[in-house]
Write a protein that holds these residues in place. Structure first.
Motif, short mmCIF file in Angstrom:
data_model
loop_
_atom_site.label_atom_id
_atom_site.label_comp_id
_atom_site.label_asym_id
_atom_site.label_seq_id
_atom_site.Cartn_x
_atom_site.Cartn_y
_atom_site.Cartn_z
N LYS A 6 0.83 -1.20 0.00
CA LYS A 6 0.00 0.00 0.00
C LYS A 6 0.87 1.25 0.00
O LYS A 6 0.61 2.21 -0.74
CB LYS A 6 -0.91 0.03 1.23
N ASN A 9 2.61 1.61 -3.46
CA ASN A 9 1.68 2.05 -4.50
C ASN A 9 1.30 3.51 -4.31
O ASN A 9 1.21 4.27 -5.28
CB ASN A 9 0.43 1.17 -4.52
N THR A 10 1.06 3.91 -3.08
CA THR A 10 0.75 5.31 -2.80
C THR A 10 1.94 6.19 -3.13
O THR A 10 1.78 7.29 -3.66
CB THR A 10 0.32 5.48 -1.33
N ASP A 43 -1.86 3.03 -9.73
CA ASP A 43 -3.26 2.58 -9.77
C ASP A 43 -3.36 1.13 -10.22
O ASP A 43 -4.13 0.35 -9.66
CB ASP A 43 -4.09 3.47 -10.70
N GLN A 46 -2.15 -1.18 -7.50
CA GLN A 46 -3.14 -1.23 -6.43
C GLN A 46 -4.33 -2.11 -6.83
O GLN A 46 -4.81 -2.89 -6.03
CB GLN A 46 -3.60 0.19 -6.10
N GLU A 49 -3.36 -5.71 -6.50
CA GLU A 49 -3.35 -6.14 -5.10
C GLU A 49 -4.77 -6.37 -4.59
O GLU A 49 -5.03 -7.30 -3.85
CB GLU A 49 -2.63 -5.10 -4.23
N HIS A 50 -5.70 -5.51 -5.00
CA HIS A 50 -7.09 -5.68 -4.58
C HIS A 50 -7.66 -6.99 -5.14
O HIS A 50 -8.42 -7.68 -4.47
CB HIS A 50 -7.95 -4.50 -5.04
#
Length: 57
Positions: A6, A9-10, A43, A46, A49-50
């Motif tokens: 997280k 990615n951020t 994005d 992320q 990963e989701h």
């Protein structure tokens, strides 16, 4: 998604926003485009990963 992922990615998204802003400020289209690409990369990572998290649960 792990906390490390997280943060990473951020970080990509923030780095992209900064690059894009600097590119706009100095009139450097290439830097601006790189910034947008970094944001998209964050994005996409992320979203991946989701998707992994959805299959784990």
């Amino acid at each position: 998604m792990s906390t490390h992922d997280k943060i990473e990615n951020t970080g990509d998204k923030v780095k992209g926003k900064v690059k894009e802003g600097v590119g706009k400020a100095v009139g450097n289209e290439r830097l601006e485009a790189e910034g947008k690409a970094d944001q998209v990369e964050g994005d996409v990572k992320q979203a991946g990963e989701h998707t992994k998290d959805a299959f784990k649960h």
